[in-house]
Design a protein around this motif. Structure first.
Motif, PDB file in Angstrom:
ATOM      1  N   ILE A 296       0.756  -0.988  -0.016  1.00 17.65           N
ATOM      2  CA  ILE A 296      -0.264   0.142   0.125  1.00 17.65           C
ATOM      3  C   ILE A 296       1.051   1.099  -0.050  1.00 17.65           C
ATOM      4  N   LEU A 297       0.638   2.111  -0.527  1.00 20.06           N
ATOM      5  CA  LEU A 297       1.123   3.169  -0.662  1.00 20.06           C
ATOM      6  C   LEU A 297       0.054   4.093  -0.131  1.00 20.06           C
ATOM      7  N   ILE A 298       0.484   5.277   0.865  1.00 21.18           N
ATOM      8  CA  ILE A 298      -0.289   6.732   0.903  1.00 21.18           C
ATOM      9  C   ILE A 298       0.391   7.414   1.594  1.00 21.18           C
ATOM     10  N   ALA A 299      -0.349   8.694   0.338  1.00 17.68           N
ATOM     11  CA  ALA A 299       0.407   9.969   0.152  1.00 17.68           C
ATOM     12  C   ALA A 299       0.008  10.964   0.739  1.00 17.68           C
ATOM     13  N   GLU A 300       0.907  11.892   1.942  1.00 18.51           N
ATOM     14  CA  GLU A 300       1.180  12.485   2.352  1.00 18.51           C
ATOM     15  C   GLU A 300       0.891  14.098   2.307  1.00 18.51           C
ATOM     16  N   SER A 301      -0.076  14.687   1.339  1.00 17.93           N
ATOM     17  CA  SER A 301      -0.027  16.066   0.322  1.00 17.93           C
ATOM     18  C   SER A 301      -1.154  17.502   1.469  1.00 17.93           C
ATOM     19  N   ASP A 302      -0.590  18.579   0.592  1.00 18.87           N
ATOM     20  CA  ASP A 302      -1.453  19.723   1.852  1.00 18.87           C
ATOM     21  C   ASP A 302      -2.200  19.968   0.756  1.00 18.87           C
ATOM     22  N   LEU A 303      -2.039  19.282  -0.652  1.00 16.95           N
ATOM     23  CA  LEU A 303      -3.532  19.891  -1.995  1.00 16.95           C
ATOM     24  C   LEU A 303      -4.805  19.538  -1.753  1.00 16.95           C
ATOM     25  N   ASN A 304      -5.081  19.143  -1.256  1.00 18.52           N
ATOM     26  CA  ASN A 304      -6.179  18.253  -1.455  1.00 18.52           C
ATOM     27  C   ASN A 304      -6.766  17.946  -2.717  1.00 18.52           C
ATOM     28  N   ASP A 305      -6.024  18.011  -3.011  1.00 14.54           N
ATOM     29  CA  ASP A 305      -5.594  16.716  -4.811  1.00 14.54           C
ATOM     30  C   ASP A 305      -6.205  15.122  -5.343  1.00 14.54           C
ATOM     31  N   VAL A 306      -7.470  14.862  -5.148  1.00 13.08           N
ATOM     32  CA  VAL A 306      -7.641  12.914  -5.954  1.00 13.08           C
ATOM     33  C   VAL A 306      -7.386  12.772  -6.454  1.00 13.08           C
ATOM     34  N   ARG A 307      -6.410  13.700  -7.550  1.00 18.99           N
ATOM     35  CA  ARG A 307      -5.866  12.395  -8.533  1.00 18.99           C
ATOM     36  C   ARG A 307      -5.053  11.708  -7.980  1.00 18.99           C
ATOM     37  N   LEU A 308      -4.115  11.984  -6.430  1.00 20.58           N
ATOM     38  CA  LEU A 308      -3.012  11.336  -6.436  1.00 20.58           C
ATOM     39  C   LEU A 308      -3.952   9.884  -5.890  1.00 20.58           C
ATOM     40  N   ILE A 309      -4.830  10.018  -6.099  1.00 26.12           N
ATOM     41  CA  ILE A 309      -5.857   8.640  -5.148  1.00 26.12           C
ATOM     42  C   ILE A 309      -6.331   8.067  -6.355  1.00 26.12           C
ATOM     43  N   ASN A 310      -6.775   8.762  -7.259  1.00 22.22           N
ATOM     44  CA  ASN A 310      -8.005   8.269  -8.059  1.00 22.22           C
ATOM     45  C   ASN A 310      -7.533   7.124  -9.300  1.00 22.22           C
ATOM     46  N   SER A 311      -8.432   6.568  -9.696  1.00 20.07           N
ATOM     47  CA  SER A 311      -6.973   5.054 -10.705  1.00 20.07           C
ATOM     48  C   SER A 311      -6.444   5.835 -12.125  1.00 20.07           C
ATOM     49  N   MET A 312      -5.396   4.956 -12.304  1.00 20.26           N
ATOM     50  CA  MET A 312      -5.290   5.123 -13.418  1.00 20.26           C
ATOM     51  C   MET A 312      -5.958   5.314 -14.662  1.00 20.26           C
ATOM     52  N   ASN A 313      -6.857   4.713 -14.712  1.00 22.27           N
ATOM     53  CA  ASN A 313      -7.662   4.958 -15.706  1.00 22.27           C
ATOM     54  C   ASN A 313      -9.076   6.171 -15.517  1.00 22.27           C
ATOM     55  N   ARG A 314      -9.142   7.057 -14.617  1.00 21.67           N
ATOM     56  CA  ARG A 314      -9.869   8.858 -14.672  1.00 21.67           C
ATOM     57  C   ARG A 314      -8.239   9.631 -14.617  1.00 21.67           C
ATOM     58  N   GLY A 315      -7.174   8.614 -14.718  1.00 21.80           N
ATOM     59  CA  GLY A 315      -5.924  10.322 -15.243  1.00 21.80           C
ATOM     60  C   GLY A 315      -5.575  10.173 -13.609  1.00 21.80           C
ATOM     61  N   GLY A 316      -5.372   9.752 -12.940  1.00 21.56           N
ATOM     62  CA  GLY A 316      -5.049   9.469 -11.662  1.00 21.56           C
ATOM     63  C   GLY A 316      -3.563   8.846 -11.005  1.00 21.56           C
ATOM     64  N   TYR A 317      -3.020   8.760 -10.756  1.00 19.25           N
ATOM     65  CA  TYR A 317      -1.637   7.840 -10.123  1.00 19.25           C
ATOM     66  C   TYR A 317      -2.264   7.042  -9.598  1.00 19.25           C
ATOM     67  N   GLY A 318      -2.854   6.542  -8.760  1.00 19.61           N
ATOM     68  CA  GLY A 318      -3.246   4.903  -8.577  1.00 19.61           C
ATOM     69  C   GLY A 318      -2.905   4.736  -6.945  1.00 19.61           C
ATOM     70  N   LEU A 319      -2.768   5.910  -6.186  1.00 18.51           N
ATOM     71  CA  LEU A 319      -2.049   5.294  -4.632  1.00 18.51           C
ATOM     72  C   LEU A 319      -3.851   5.530  -3.420  1.00 18.51           C
ATOM     73  N   ALA A 320      -3.493   4.391  -3.254  1.00 18.35           N
ATOM     74  CA  ALA A 320      -4.257   3.855  -2.280  1.00 18.35           C
ATOM     75  C   ALA A 320      -4.909   4.561  -1.464  1.00 18.35           C
ATOM     76  N   ALA A 321      -4.363   5.683  -0.890  1.00 18.07           N
ATOM     77  CA  ALA A 321      -4.926   7.061   0.306  1.00 18.07           C
ATOM     78  C   ALA A 321      -4.198   7.807  -0.254  1.00 18.07           C
ATOM     79  N   GLN A 322      -4.873   8.952   1.299  1.00 21.17           N
ATOM     80  CA  GLN A 322      -4.127   9.862   1.518  1.00 21.17           C
ATOM     81  C   GLN A 322      -4.557  10.548   2.903  1.00 21.17           C
TER      82      GLN A 322
END
Length: 614
Positions: A296-322
C-alpha cells in the motif's frame, strides 16, 4: 514503465558481492574494501553512467566506500547500513540471513487500518526497535491494527525526527539497524498488526548528503522548503527515479513492510509525461503480482488533490490513500479556538459536518490562508482512501512548545475529539501517547555536528513560528534535553485519569471494529449535521444495520437537541456515554432508549452513542 537497475551492494552467498553505483560524470570508480588489508576493486563503466564490479571476498559485515576519480572517497548512496554514521563507510548486508516467521502473513485490509504513529527514538526508554517490540502487546490490547513508523533512513547523529535522512536505503544505526527493523516487523505481524513506514522522496537532509558528488540527483528547476528538489524530470533523471523506485521496493521485499507513507508529495516535482508517483505505483503493482500480496502507498499532501488517489484510468496516480489535513484543522480550531497560521479560515460547525461526508473543507473554495481557490472534490472517492487524525508528529511537533492536545483542552474534550476521529467514516490515526493524554511535549530535535547548520536550524524554527501567536521561547532543537523531554512516560498505569482515557479510546476502537456499519463506511450513507448555535454534531452511520447515531457536544456548556428523523422505524438504544464515571466522566444518567425526534440533553464536552433497534 521503466526497467529497473540494481544498485548498491548486492550479496549472493555463491558469488560474493556485486557493487553498482551511478556516477555518470566520473572517469574512474573503485570500491575500497576496509579490511585488515584494505583492497581496491576497479568498477567497469556501463550504459547510462552506471559502474559495476564483483568482489568475491566482500562478505556481510565488510565495510566499504567508493573512490571517485582517485580523489573523493564516499559512502555508498544506496548503502543498506551505516554502522558508524553518515560520514563513515557503508557495510554489506545479507538480507537472506534473517529468520522470518511471517510466511502466513497476508496483511490487514486497508479499510481495517487503525493506525498508531510512533517515533522509534522517543516511544520507549530504550529508543530502539526492540524497545517498540516490548510495548506491542499494549498496542494490540488498545486495538491498533497498524503502526506507522516515522522515517528510519540513516540521519546524522542519534536524535532526529527522521526527515533529515541522507541514506534512504540504510536503517538508522542507533535504532538497531537492518535486523532491528526486521525484528520489529516480524513481531508486529505475529501480533496481527501491519507496519507502515514513513519515507521521504522529496528531499534529503543537509548533513552527510553525498549524492551530488555522484551525479545530478538534484535540480535547480524547483525549490522545496527543505533544500534542493530531487531531479525527477530533468536531464539524467532516469537513474534518479530508479534510485527511489528501488528504495520503495526494498522496504516491501526485504523488510516485509506493508505500506509506505510518502512524505509531502506536493514537493515531489515532476512535469514529465508519467509522474514519478504513478510509475512508482506501477512498479509496486508489479511486485504485488510477484509476491502474491498487497502493498500500500499512502500519500501525505497539503493540496487536497484527489488525482493522487484516483485510478490511473481516471487520470490519477492510483495511490491507495492520502492524509486529510482539513479534518485535523477543523476539529483543532473548534476545540482550541486557534485561528492563526494555517488555521485561518477553519473551525466552523458547518465545516465539521462537511468533512464527515465531503472529506475536504476546501474542495474548490477560496482559502483565506492561501489567498487562492484551493482543492478538488472528493465526492467520488471512498472514505477508506483518507487518513484522519486530531494529532500527528507535524501538528504537535511543529508547535513552538510541542504541546499535545492534552495540554490545550480539558479531559472531557479529549474524549470528544477521540470520538470524532475514531467514529468518522475515514481511517483513524492516533499519535503515540494521545490515547492516555501524555503530558510530555513532542518537540523538534536534531543532533547535527556542523555549527553553522545548527544555527540555521534554530533560526529556521523561529521564522516558522512567526505567523502564529504562540508565546514563549522556542526550545533549542539541538539540545539533548529537547529529545529527552519528548520521550513518552507511558504513565497511564499509575494515573487513574489517564487510564480512564485509555480505556475510553479502547472502547471506541472496539466499537469501530465490531459494528457492521464501520466495516467499510460509505460516505453517501453517513448523515452529518451541525450548526454554530448548538455546537452539537449529529453523525449517523447508515451503511449497514444496525445504524449508529453519534452526538458530539463540542462546547463547554450543556446542550439540548432533538434526534434526527431517519426512514427506518424503531428506537435508539444507548451504547456509550463519555460522561459515564466508568470513563472518568462527571456521571450523567441518560435514558436507555429514545424515539426518533426525541429531546436529548448532553453534558458539556460529551459524546452520546446510540444504536438503532428496529
Amino acid at each position: 514503465m521503466s526497467i529497473l537497475r540494481e544498485i548498491g551492494a548486492n550479496f549472493k552467498a555463491e558469488n560474493g558481492t556485486v557493487f553498482t553505483v551511478w556516477a555518470p560524470e566520473a572517469e574512474d570508480v573503485k570500491v575500497k574494501l576496509h579490511k585488515a588489508k584494505p583492497e581496491e576493486v576497479p568498477l567497469q563503466r556501463e550504459a547510462f553512467g552506471y559502474w559495476t564490479a564483483l568482489a568475491e571476498n566482500a562478505r556481510p559485515g565488510t565495510t566499504y566506500t567508493f573512490v571517485l576519480d582517485k580523489e573523493k572517497e564516499r559512502p555508498d548512496p544506496a548503502s543498506h547500513y551505516q554502522p558508524d554514521g553518515v560520514h563513515k563507510p557503508s557495510e554489506v548486508v545479507d538480507h537472506s540471513s534473517f529468520a522470518w516467521t511471517d510466511k502466513k502473513w497476508k496483511g490487514v485490509p486497508l479499510q481495517q487500518y487503525i493506525i498508531y504513529e510512533l517515533h522509534v527514538g522517543t516511544f520507549s526508554d530504550e529508543g530502539t526497535f526492540d524497545g517498540v517490540i516490548e510495548k506491542l502487546p499494549q498496542l494490540k490490547n488498545l486495538g491498533i491494527t497498524a503502526i506507522e513508523i516515522m522515517p528510519v533512513a540513516q540521519f546524522p547523529g542519534n536524535r532526529n525526527w527522521g526527515y533529515d535522512g541522507v541514506f534512504p536505503f540504510a536503517v538508522q544505526n542507533s535504532y538497531g539497524g537492518p535486523d532491528g527493523l526486521k525484528r520489529l516487523v516480524n513481531a508486529c505481524h505475529a501480533q496481527g498488526m501491519a507496519v507502515i513506514l514513513d519515507v521521504v522522496y522529496n528531499h534529503l537532509g543537509p548533513e552527510g548528503n553525498y549524492l551530488r558528488d555522484y551525479g545530478p540527483y538534484f535540480t535547480n528547476k524547483y525549490n522545496t522548503p527543505w533544500g534542493e528538489a530531487i531531479n525527477y524530470d530533468d536531464a539524467h533523471s532516469d537513474p534518479v527515479r530508479n534510485f527511489f523506485f528501488q528504495n520503495a521496493l526494498l522496504w516491501f521485499r526485504e523488510y516485509h513492510i506493508d505500506a509506505l507513507r510518502l512524505d509531502a508529495v506536493h514537493a515531489i516535482f515532476d512535469n514529465g509525461a508519467k509522474h514519478f508517483l504513478q510509475e512508482l505505483q506501477e512498479h509496486v503493482h508489479q511486485l504485488e503480482e510477484q509476491e502474491s500480496r498487497t502493498f500500500i502507498l499512502i500519500a501525505e499532501s497539503d493540496l487536497n488533490d484527489v488525482r493522487l488517489i484516483n485510478s490511473m484510468n481516471r487520470g490519477g496516480y492510483g495511490l491507495a490513500a492520502q492524509w486529510n489535513d482539513d479534518f485535523h484543522h477543523v476539529i483543532h480550531a473548534m476545540v482550541t479556538g486557534e485561528q492563526n497560521g494555517y488555521y485561518v479560515g477553519f473551525g466552523t460547525a458547518e465545516q465539521l459536518a462537511k468533512v464527515m461526508t465531503h472529506t475536504f473543507v476546501y474542495d474548490g473554495l477560496y482559502s483565506e490562508h492561501r489567498k487562492r481557490t484551493f482543492g478538488s472534490s472528493a465526492a467520488n472517492n471512498p472514505a477508506q482512501q483518507f487518513v484522519v487524525f486530531s494529532q500527528n508528529h507535524d501538528q504537535v511537533g511543529n508547535r513552538m512548545l510541542g504541546e499535545r492536545l492534552s495540554q490545550l483542552v480539558n479531559f472531557e474534550m479529549q474524549k470528544v475529539v477521540a470520538g470524532v476521529v475514531i467514529l468518522s467514516p475515514y481511517l483513524p490515526m492516533l499519535f503515540m501517547g494521545e490515547e492516555y493524554g501524555e503530558q510530555n511535549p513532542f518537540l523538534y530535535f536534531v543532533s547535527h555536528s556542523d555549527k553553522e547548520l545548527i544555527e540555521a536550524v534554530r533560526n529556521g524554527r523561529r521564522e516558522e513560528f512567526s505567523s502564529f501567536a504562540w508565546q514563549g521561547e522556542a526550545p533549542d532543537p539541538q539540545s539533548e534535553e529537547a529529545f529527552n523531554q519528548s520521550k513518552l512516560q507511558h504513565s497511564y498505569t499509575s494515573d487513574a485519569k489517564q487510564l480512564h482515557l485509555r480505556e475510553f479510546y479502547k472502547r471506541l476502537i472496539l466499537l469501530r471494529k465490531s459494528c457492521p456499519t464501520f466495516v467499510a463506511p460509505d460516505k453517501n450513507k453517513v448523515l452529518a449535521q451541525m450548526d454554530d448555535q448548538d455546537q452539537v454534531l449529529h453523525l449517523i452511520h447508515t451503511t449497514k444495520s444496525p445504524y449508529i447515531y453519534c452526538l458530539f457536544n463540542i462546547s463547554d456548556a450543556p446542550k439540548t437537541v432533538h434526534l434526527q428523523q431517519i426512514e427506518s422505524k424503531g428506537k435508539w438504544v444507548m451504547l456509550l456515554s463519555s460522561a459515564d464515571k466508568q470513563w472518568g466522566g462527571p456521571g450523567y444518567e441518560f435514558a436507555q432508549e429514545y424515539e426518533s425526534g426525541a429531546e436529548v440533553t448532553l453534558p458539556a464536552a460529551s459524546i452520546l452513542i446510540l444504536q438503532h433497534q428496529a
